[in-house]
Design a protein around this motif. Structure first.
Motif, PDB file in Angstrom:
ATOM      1  N   GLN A  26      46.106  35.424  73.951  1.00 36.57           N
ATOM      2  CA  GLN A  26      45.749  34.020  74.144  1.00 36.57           C
ATOM      3  C   GLN A  26      45.720  33.271  72.816  1.00 36.57           C
ATOM      4  O   GLN A  26      46.207  32.151  72.721  1.00 36.57           O
ATOM      5  CB  GLN A  26      44.397  33.881  74.848  1.00 36.57           C
ATOM      6  N   ASP A  27      45.180  33.895  71.775  1.00 41.30           N
ATOM      7  CA  ASP A  27      45.183  33.259  70.447  1.00 41.30           C
ATOM      8  C   ASP A  27      46.604  33.041  69.956  1.00 41.30           C
ATOM      9  O   ASP A  27      46.927  31.984  69.418  1.00 41.30           O
ATOM     10  CB  ASP A  27      44.421  34.117  69.427  1.00 41.30           C
ATOM     11  N   ASP A  71      48.110  30.168  71.802  1.00 43.49           N
ATOM     12  CA  ASP A  71      47.578  28.899  71.295  1.00 43.49           C
ATOM     13  C   ASP A  71      48.263  28.491  69.990  1.00 43.49           C
ATOM     14  O   ASP A  71      48.599  27.319  69.803  1.00 43.49           O
ATOM     15  CB  ASP A  71      46.064  28.989  71.085  1.00 43.49           C
ATOM     16  N   HIS A  72      48.488  29.449  69.102  1.00 40.57           N
ATOM     17  CA  HIS A  72      49.159  29.154  67.831  1.00 40.57           C
ATOM     18  C   HIS A  72      50.607  28.706  68.061  1.00 40.57           C
ATOM     19  O   HIS A  72      51.081  27.772  67.413  1.00 40.57           O
ATOM     20  CB  HIS A  72      49.123  30.362  66.896  1.00 40.57           C
ATOM     21  N   VAL A 100      51.917  27.384  70.852  1.00 35.73           N
ATOM     22  CA  VAL A 100      51.911  26.068  71.500  1.00 35.73           C
ATOM     23  C   VAL A 100      51.598  24.985  70.474  1.00 35.73           C
ATOM     24  O   VAL A 100      52.232  23.922  70.455  1.00 35.73           O
ATOM     25  CB  VAL A 100      50.913  26.036  72.678  1.00 35.73           C
ATOM     26  N   SER A 101      50.651  25.236  69.591  1.00 33.46           N
ATOM     27  CA  SER A 101      50.314  24.261  68.541  1.00 33.46           C
ATOM     28  C   SER A 101      51.509  23.991  67.634  1.00 33.46           C
ATOM     29  O   SER A 101      51.777  22.844  67.278  1.00 33.46           O
ATOM     30  CB  SER A 101      49.145  24.755  67.694  1.00 33.46           C
TER      31      SER A 101
END
Length: 91
Positions: free
Chosen positions: A22-23, A26-27, A29-30
């Motif tokens: 998940q982390d 998130d990275h 997608v960012s």
């Protein structure tokens, strides 16, 4: 990036493996969103911009396609990472 604007490849540093899926998602997608924002901001630049002559609607469609492709690529990557971790844990 490929010529059609879709994410053609993704390379991860080995250190990225320390993140949970998940982390890592998130990275990624960012990062994709930062690139999208940068390209949107460059739309108003003078001639010479790669998006010169592209209508905003078409540009937004391309960005949406890029994001969808990135999500698809990330799902494959996550699956592969999960499988690798599962195999390592079985040893």
């Amino acid at each position: 990036m490929s010529e059609d604007g879709l994410l053609a490849g993704l390379r991860l540093d080995a250190r990225a493996m320390r993140f949970g899926s998940q982390d890592l998602a998130d990275h990624i997608v960012s990062a994709v969103r930062a690139v999208q924002q940068d390209r949107l901001e460059r739309m108003n630049e003078p001639a010479g911009s790669p998006e010169e002559g592209v209508l905003p609607e078409e540009f937004m469609r391309r960005l949406d396609d890029m994001e969808a492709q990135a999500a698809h690529d990330f799902a494959r990557l996550t699956s592969s990472l999960d499988e690798t971790l599962r195999r390592l844990e079985e040893r």
